[in-house]
Design an enzyme around this catalytic site. Structure first.
Site, PDB file in Angstrom:
ATOM      1  N   GLY A 264       0.825  -1.208   0.000  1.00  0.00           N
ATOM      2  CA  GLY A 264       0.000   0.000   0.000  1.00  0.00           C
ATOM      3  C   GLY A 264       0.857   1.255   0.000  1.00  0.00           C
ATOM      4  CB  ALA A 265       1.817   3.632   1.691  1.00  0.00           C
ATOM      5  CD  GLU A 267       7.650   2.158   7.295  1.00  0.00           C
ATOM      6  OE1 GLU A 267       6.868   1.843   6.385  1.00  0.00           O
ATOM      7  OE2 GLU A 267       8.137   1.326   8.100  1.00  0.00           O
ATOM      8  CG  HIS A 300       0.250   2.690   8.925  1.00  0.00           C
ATOM      9  ND1 HIS A 300      -0.099   1.748   9.864  1.00  0.00           N
ATOM     10  CD2 HIS A 300       1.393   2.231   8.365  1.00  0.00           C
ATOM     11  CE1 HIS A 300       0.798   0.778   9.876  1.00  0.00           C
ATOM     12  NE2 HIS A 300       1.713   1.055   8.969  1.00  0.00           N
ATOM     13  CD  GLU A 301       2.918   3.655   5.370  1.00  0.00           C
ATOM     14  OE1 GLU A 301       3.989   3.478   5.981  1.00  0.00           O
ATOM     15  OE2 GLU A 301       2.146   2.710   5.087  1.00  0.00           O
ATOM     16  CG  HIS A 304       5.624   3.357  10.190  1.00  0.00           C
ATOM     17  ND1 HIS A 304       5.749   2.443  11.208  1.00  0.00           N
ATOM     18  CD2 HIS A 304       4.959   2.712   9.194  1.00  0.00           C
ATOM     19  CE1 HIS A 304       5.170   1.298  10.843  1.00  0.00           C
ATOM     20  NE2 HIS A 304       4.683   1.436   9.635  1.00  0.00           N
TER      21      HIS A 304
HETATM   22  N1  BES Z   1       6.246  -0.700   6.128  1.00  0.00           N
HETATM   23  C1  BES Z   1       5.036  -0.997   5.472  1.00  0.00           C
HETATM   24  C2  BES Z   1       5.165  -1.217   4.003  1.00  0.00           C
HETATM   25  C3  BES Z   1       5.892  -2.466   3.579  1.00  0.00           C
HETATM   26  C4  BES Z   1       5.488  -3.682   3.973  1.00  0.00           C
HETATM   27  C5  BES Z   1       6.944  -2.412   2.744  1.00  0.00           C
HETATM   28  C6  BES Z   1       6.166  -4.818   3.542  1.00  0.00           C
HETATM   29  C7  BES Z   1       7.614  -3.525   2.333  1.00  0.00           C
HETATM   30  C8  BES Z   1       7.225  -4.746   2.732  1.00  0.00           C
HETATM   31  C9  BES Z   1       4.010   0.120   5.657  1.00  0.00           C
HETATM   32  O1  BES Z   1       4.176   0.888   6.781  1.00  0.00           O
HETATM   33  C10 BES Z   1       2.690  -0.546   5.792  1.00  0.00           C
HETATM   34  O2  BES Z   1       2.469  -1.174   6.776  1.00  0.00           O
HETATM   35  N2  BES Z   1       1.832  -0.428   4.788  1.00  0.00           N
HETATM   36  C11 BES Z   1       0.575  -1.102   4.739  1.00  0.00           C
HETATM   37  C12 BES Z   1      -0.573  -0.162   4.937  1.00  0.00           C
HETATM   38  C13 BES Z   1      -0.825   0.123   6.374  1.00  0.00           C
HETATM   39  C14 BES Z   1      -1.886   1.172   6.548  1.00  0.00           C
HETATM   40  C15 BES Z   1      -1.222  -1.086   7.170  1.00  0.00           C
HETATM   41  C16 BES Z   1       0.483  -1.703   3.358  1.00  0.00           C
HETATM   42  O3  BES Z   1       1.308  -1.376   2.522  1.00  0.00           O
HETATM   43  O4  BES Z   1      -0.410  -2.500   3.133  1.00  0.00           O
HETATM   44 ZN    ZN Z   2       3.452   0.068   8.559  1.00  0.00          ZN
END
Ligand code: BES
Ligand code: ZN
Length: 904
Positions: A264-265, A267, A300-301, A304
């Site tokens: 999704g995104a 940080e 969320h991001e 972090h």
């Molecule tokens: N740190 C993660 C993104 C991530 C996860 C990058 C696994 C690489 C591998 C980010 O903070 C995150 O948790 N994103 C979630 C959305 C969040 C609102 C739960 C995502 O990408 O689904």
């Molecule tokens: Zn996260």
């Protein structure tokens, strides 16, 4: 495949103080020069001189030197995943490397890659090693200084972490920018973006009066769709200041939207990279749900920055330290902004449909796992959502004040370091002891054993509370007998009791809360709860920490039936309950429970029973009559909001229904459960026709309001459309068809969803109209792909195949892949066809996808994980699809999942 174990963790033999990079981007490749400043680690575990291990994947290493002296073949050992330097100097030294990489052909979307002409990176968890040789471990925090060089015309914008300290022109139409990040960080937080982007900028003044430039970067033409994301970011920043006292720490904050993104995104420090579907949105292009989701992901991001970046993870076993905590924080943010109880209900529904299912299957693992093969497979709902529940239980047990003291302590003790989950729990334990030693435990915040609480981090599986009650109607005494157990999970046959905060209430005949005395039965209980009887808001928090607990409530009114038992209020712990409450009692709770979550849950239990009965070919007429009456009252009760009505009437998700079947000892039959849900909706739509029609008119008055206003009315509209269309209401069918052409994306999508399951001309024309209108907007078109792939009629797999060959389908965009293949997985009649054709098709697609993008493939492979729960025929065909997958050439990621699924 190698297994990484928590028990093998050792501090790095060499500390890293600086990572200086020069990244030269070219039309068909990139060259990365690195200078890494190492020094022997005085806290190293191994005796000096230890070898230095550098990770590197898909790199062409062009040179390697230490302090300017090239390293020869005898100094190093190279393999497929890195380089070992046998005897580095036992003093501070700089390692210089040059590598060549191929971002243009990188379809894994890890490391440096190109998305629609834009250079972008994704380094978490282990992507940095695809950019340069580096230790690439989260416990090594270094200062980064990065020089980016690229062609001026195609890459006018050059971004990296930290502050831009210099820019300039170069020969041959090229230019450069130098970025310096003052905060030492692990390599997984590195990010770099270069391309042709439009910018939207807004200043933000922090609580202490500093000005931060907030910059959003999007593809040319997308600027009109950035307002919502920008406003969300500002709300998140303000909220973190007000609730947690945490302020942003740099002069700029950048967010870039990219189309090709696995997650999704992300940080990355001061340079968040987002899947474009989580940035670009307004009321005309996104639904209410999507707008709320975007707000929460931006938050969320952002959150972090403290829980993740300033305090990061020592190793990947500690992933929930940042993810569980940050999910808890973003849930609290959404709850504060949009209402706590509805938000809680939505999160609980999601937990039950995803995390409970994971906990009951072959990929079950604890919140803190102790071994993994591919770390990317561990970004799971257990790490995230169960991890957040564990933090929430601490909050429930300790109360806001003590919890916040624990948070403050955590931040002050660990700022600037790489921490463990236990560091967090220890900060909370310290704060709890302070509170208990001064004010003493109270009934709202009873004492509990932290050592035992820690089991939540180490035991997989969803604990079950089996509850029996004995009611003495003459004396007005209620005894509860509670047995706690956690089912075995792979590698963990035996479990120990955990600390379960159980919020309960007793609801009297007229709906009034009852507040009896609680007698402690055992000496330990007496000791633990030398408490005044306390029923704040009619609820009482019990700590259930034994395999067996008996509780007696006295002083209740004498009557024939026991008072209605409201359990697990606010969903106070991520557990399952087993107790037989009669329909009448649940109906009473659905009508009167003052706790919104428990009230909703009572309705969910009734609905689950009703669907299950229908799926077995014999609807429970009496239960359904009770439901119709209860729903009629809910629809007409003037004290209820539209949002509450919509929530109380929503049917449980398919995964929950399957679980309910398994729990009742019936092999789930997904197509039958799906059909049962449909016919129940049809029945409810007919039986409640007139109140639904009336309510639809009321809702319609609010349709035009902009998010967040009007969202409850729109949601309820969608539910009424769904039920009434299923019941065959021609005028509603026409109304929904027209909504697809209207100005609100929410209504258009609700209309499409309501028409979705019906092979009607209006459905087909609605779908065609939606396609025609949005075909040039990939983010929106993905929702069309998902709807088409999940339509439960017609030529199923052939249609899915056509979607995969559709000219606007992008096989390299995970969003498109998930829309079509995820849509198929949610299409019960087609995916679960009893001849196994859906499973075979899915296995073929996963194998093909795995060649391009292992991360997305292995996440998708989990749709085949539940084979054991089905009846013999499906079980065999799903298993053989997994075996078919196992026989293919697979990435380590997908192989790990497939092997877990097939393991005995
Ligand atoms: N740190 C993660 C993104 C991530 C996860 C990058 C696994 C690489 C591998 C980010 O903070 C995150 O948790 N994103 C979630 C959305 C969040 C609102 C739960 C995502 O990408 O689904
Ligand atoms: Zn996260």
């Amino acid at each position: 495949m190698t297994t990484v174990r928590l028990a093998d963790y050792r501090p790095a033999p060499y500390l890293l103080s600086r990572t200086d990079l020069t990244v030269r981007l070219w039309a068909d490749h990139a060259v990365v020069e690195a200078a890494l400043a190492f020094a022997p680690n005085p806290a190293a575990a191994e005796p000096a001189p230890a070898p230095l291990r550098l990770a590197g994947v898909d790199l062409a290493v062009e040179s390697l030197a230490i302090d300017g002296s090239p390293l020869g073949p005898s100094d190093i050992a190279k393999d497929a995943v890195g380089v070992t330097i046998h005897q580095p100097p036992q003093r501070p030294f700089v390692l210089q490397t040059r590598v060549r990489i191929a971002p243009h052909t990188n379809t894994t979307l890890e490391g440096l890659y190109v998305s629609g002409g834009l250079f972008t990176t994704q380094c978490e968890a282990e992507g940095f090693r695809r950019i340069t040789l580096h230790p690439d471990r989260p416990d090594l925090l270094s200062r980064f200084r990065v020089r980016i060089e690229a062609e001026q015309a195609s890459c006018p914008v050059l971004l990296c972490n930290g502050n831009c300290v210099e820019t300039g022109h170069l020969e041959g139409g090229r230019h450069y920018a130098i970025w310096d990040d003052p905060f030492p960080k692990p390599s997984y937080l590195f990010a770099l973006v270069a391309g042709d982007l439009e910018e939207v900028r807004q200043p933000f003044t922090t609580a202490s009066g500093r000005t931060v430039q907030l910059r959003l970067h999007v593809e040319p033409g997308d600027r009109p769709y950035t307002g919502h994301a920008m406003a969300s970011l500002q709300r998140a920043m303000r909220w973190d200041e007000q609730r947690y006292g945490l302020e942003y720490d740099l002069d700029e904050y950048n967010i870039v939207a990219v189309r090709h993104f696995n997650m999704g995104a992300m940080e990355n420090k001061s340079l968040n990279i987002f899947n474009s579907k989580l940035v670009l949105a307004d009321g005309e292009t996104a639904t209410d749900g999507e707008l709320e989701r975007i707000e929460s992901v931006i938050a969320h991001e952002y959150f972090h920055n403290w829980t993740g970046n300033r305090i990061t993870c020592r190793d990947w076993f500690q992933l929930s330290l940042k993810e569980g905590l940050t999910v808890f924080r973003d849930q609290s943010f959404t709850a504060d902004l949009h209402g706590a109880s509805l938000n809680r209900i939505e999160n609980v529904a999601m937990l039950r449909n995803t995390q409970f299912r994971e906990d009951a299957g072959p990929t079950a693992h604890p919140v803190q796992p102790d071994a993994y093969q591919a770390i990317d497979n561990f970004y799971t709902t257990t790490i995230y959502e169960k991890g957040a529940e564990v933090i929430r239980m601490l909050h429930t047990l300790l109360g806001e004040e003590t919890f916040m003291q624990g948070m403050a302590l955590y931040v002050s003790r660990l700022d600037g370091s790489a921490a463990t989950c236990d560091d967090f729990v220890r900060a909370m334990e310290y704060a709890a002891n302070e509170a208990w030693n001064t004010g003493g435990p109270t009934a709202e915040h009873p004492r509990f054993d932290f050592e035992q609480f820690r089991r939540w981090y180490h035991q997989a599986g969803t604990p079950v509370l089996q509850i029996q009650r004995h009611w003495d109607g003459e004396r007005g005494e209620l005894e509860l007998h509670i047995l706690q157990h956690t089912p075995a999970t792979p590698g963990q046959p035996q479990k120990q009791p955990v600390v379960v905060p159980l919020a309960i209430g007793l609801v009297g005949q007229g709906g009034a809360p009852l507040t009896p005395r609680l007698d402690a039965e055992t000496p330990e209980q007496a000791k633990a709860s030398k408490l005044p009887v306390c029923w704040g808001h009619g609820s009482r928090l019990l700590v259930i920490d034994q395999a067996e607990t008996r509780l007696r409530f006295t002083g209740l009114p004498s009557q024939h039936h026991p008072p209605a038992l409201s359990l697990l209020r606010q969903f106070s712990a991520p557990v399952k309950l087993e107790l037989g409450r009669p329909v009448a009692e649940l109906v009473h709770l659905l009508a009167h429970d003052s706790d919104p979550l428990a009230r909703w849950d009572a309705g969910q239990l009734l609905l689950r029973r009703a669907v299950l009965a229908r799926s077995q070919g014999h609807g429970d007429g009496q239960l359904e009559d009770e439901l119709v009456d209860a729903f009629a009252r809910i629809l007409s009760d003037p004290s209820l909001s539209q949002a509450s009505r919509a929530v109380l009437l929503s049917l449980p998700g398919q995964a929950e229904l399957e679980d309910a079947a398994s729990d009742a000892g019936i092999a789930p039959d997904p197509p039958a459960l799906f059909a049962a849900g449909q016919t129940l909706r049809q029945h409810l739509g007919q039986a409640l026709a007139s109140p639904l029609r009336q309510l639809l008119q009321d809702c319609q008055q609010q349709w035009a309001l902009s998010w967040p206003e009007g969202q409850a009315d729109r949601r309820l509209t969608g539910l009424i459309w769904n039920w009434r269309i299923t019941a065959g209401d021609a005028s509603v069918i026409e109304q929904a068809r027209r909504a697809v052409d209207g100005a609100s994306m929410s209504l258009a999508r609700l209309a499409l969803a309501a028409l979705q399951c019906h092979d009607l001309p209006q459905r087909h024309s609605a779908s065609a109209a939606f396609y025609a209108r949005w075909q040039h907007k990939p983010v929106i078109l993905d929702s069309w792909f998902a709807l088409e792939a999940s339509a439960p009629f017609g030529d199923g797999l052939a249609r899915v195949q056509r979607l995969l060959e559709h000219p606007r389908y992008d096989p390299n965009a995970p969003n498109s892949v998930r829309a079509v293949l995820g849509g198929l997985a949610g299409n019960a009649p087609v995916f679960h066809a009893s001849d196994g054709s859906g499973y075979r098709f899915m296995a073929e697609q996963i194998a093909a996808l795995d060649q391009r993008n292992p991360i997305t493939a292995s996440r998708l492979a989990k749709v085949l994980s539940r084979w054991r729960s089905y009846g013999p025929e499906r079980s065999a065909t799903m298993r053989s699809a997994l075996e078919q997958l196992a026989a293919a050439e697979l990435s380590p990621n997908t192989r790990e999942v497939v092997e877990q699924c097939l393991a005995d």
